[in-house]
Scaffold this active site. Structure first.
Site, short mmCIF file in Angstrom:
data_model
loop_
_atom_site.label_atom_id
_atom_site.label_comp_id
_atom_site.label_asym_id
_atom_site.label_seq_id
_atom_site.Cartn_x
_atom_site.Cartn_y
_atom_site.Cartn_z
N HIS A 94 9.33 -3.46 3.08
CA HIS A 94 8.82 -3.70 1.73
C HIS A 94 9.97 -4.05 0.78
O HIS A 94 9.83 -4.91 -0.09
CB HIS A 94 8.13 -2.44 1.19
N MET A 141 0.84 -1.20 0.00
CA MET A 141 0.00 0.00 0.00
C MET A 141 0.88 1.26 0.00
O MET A 141 0.43 2.35 0.34
CB MET A 141 -0.94 -0.01 1.20
N GLN A 189 6.08 -11.58 6.89
CA GLN A 189 5.68 -12.33 8.09
C GLN A 189 4.99 -11.39 9.10
O GLN A 189 4.21 -11.83 9.93
CB GLN A 189 6.92 -12.95 8.75
N GLN A 200 -10.33 -2.74 2.28
CA GLN A 200 -9.80 -3.43 3.46
C GLN A 200 -9.72 -2.54 4.69
O GLN A 200 -9.25 -2.97 5.73
CB GLN A 200 -8.44 -4.07 3.15
N SER A 224 6.90 -0.31 9.79
CA SER A 224 5.53 -0.20 9.31
C SER A 224 5.32 1.20 8.74
O SER A 224 5.89 2.17 9.26
CB SER A 224 4.55 -0.41 10.48
#
Ligand code: AMP
Length: 281
Positions: free
Chosen positions: A37, A30, A148, A61, A185
């Site tokens: 990433h 995203m 993961q 989502q 993140s």
């Protein structure tokens, strides 16, 4: 790097690549890319794939409209990062390209989505199932790479591949962490300085729980250790901590085989929702 916003020219390009005997690897994201990433892109390159990274903030989502609105977007920087790791193709469609009409589809992954993220984010995995299926159909990859970090998502995509007979190999790639252990993140960008400092709580709690498990503590005791640890960090709130079976995600009250168990955690740093996990072996 080739950049496509539309499906038809992307498919024409990929069909040429396939005719030349190349394998295609897909890394769905995203955007607001970070090193996590990029490890997926590198994993795809290691399989000698023509690597397609998709960037699409998928509205179906998001169960929380505010979360969708605030989701970080940084396409120019993302392009630079992808070029640095020699990603071959970026697919960055707008919403109308993926959803020309509002979809009426929905997925139900049964018990896999009644727990953890599925329980706290109703409809989330249906949206994931829809967009991942669309991307698989559009790109027709030989390999697809997932982190993961989103273990439940990986389990669900595995099930999707099996249930819909997608012909591809799935790969799960290890969690990339910041120096202090915080899982990378896109959402970390939204943390204030003090929230960022305290967000390490989730990794700290998981590490303590793993250590306690190795010393023979029970799942109940691990729960207490995690709750106490999280409570010591200001502005951090625990949403759930689960010791679960890695494949079917069912909650474990007793760990008989650590190689089949995973600890999953979610919570808030201020208003930012974060997740993390750790294997027990
Ligand atoms: P997202 O852009 O958050 O939807 O993530 C896209 C893909 O990158 C998913 O497969 C994630 O699991 C993966 N990912 C996100 N964060 C990390 C990380 N810290 N390490 C490895 N993979 C990650």
């Amino acid at each position: 790097m080739e950049i496509f916003k539309q499906i038809a020219p992307l498919q024409a390009y990929l069909s040429n690549q396939k005719q030349s005997g190349n394998k295609i690897g897909l890394v769905p994201t995203m955007g607001a890319l970070h090193d996590g990433h990029l490890t997926l892109v590198k994993a795809s390159k290691e399989q000698h794939c023509i690597t397609v990274c998709s960037i699409f903030v998928n509205p179906t989502q998001f169960n929380n409209p505010e979360d969708l609105k605030k989701y970080p977007r940084s396409l120019d920087k993302d392009i630079e990062l992808l070029q640095k790791v020699e990603c071959d193709v970026l697919f960055c469609p707008d919403e109308a390209e993926i959803y020309p009409i509002a979809t009426a589809l929905s997925f139900d992954f049964g018990d896999l989505e009644r727990v953890m993220e599925g329980k706290f984010r109703p409809g989330h995995f249906s949206g994931v199932g829809i967009v991942v299926s669309k991307l698989f159909n559009i790109v027709q990859p030989d390999h697809a790479f997932f982190g993961q970090k989103d273990w439940q998502q990986f389990a669900i995509v595995k099930r999707l591949v099996s249930d819909l007979s997608f012909s591809l190999t799935l790969h799960s790639v290890e969690i990339a962490r910041e120096r202090d252990g915080l899982a990378m993140s896109s959402r970390n960008q939204r943390l204030s300085v003090s929230e960022r400092k305290n967000a390490v709580a989730f990794y700290t709690a998981l590490s303590l729980a793993k250590q306690a498990h190795k010393q023979g503590k029970s799942v109940q005791e691990l729960n207490a250790i995690v709750e106490q640890c999280i409570g010591e960090f200001p502005s951090i709130q625990l949403e759930y901590f689960e010791v679960a079976d890695r494949s079917n995600l069912s909650s474990l009250n007793l760990v008989t085989d650590p190689s089949q168990a995973i600890m999953c955690i979610a919570g808030y740093a201020g208003e930012v929702r974060l997740i993390d996990n750790m294997f027990l072996d």
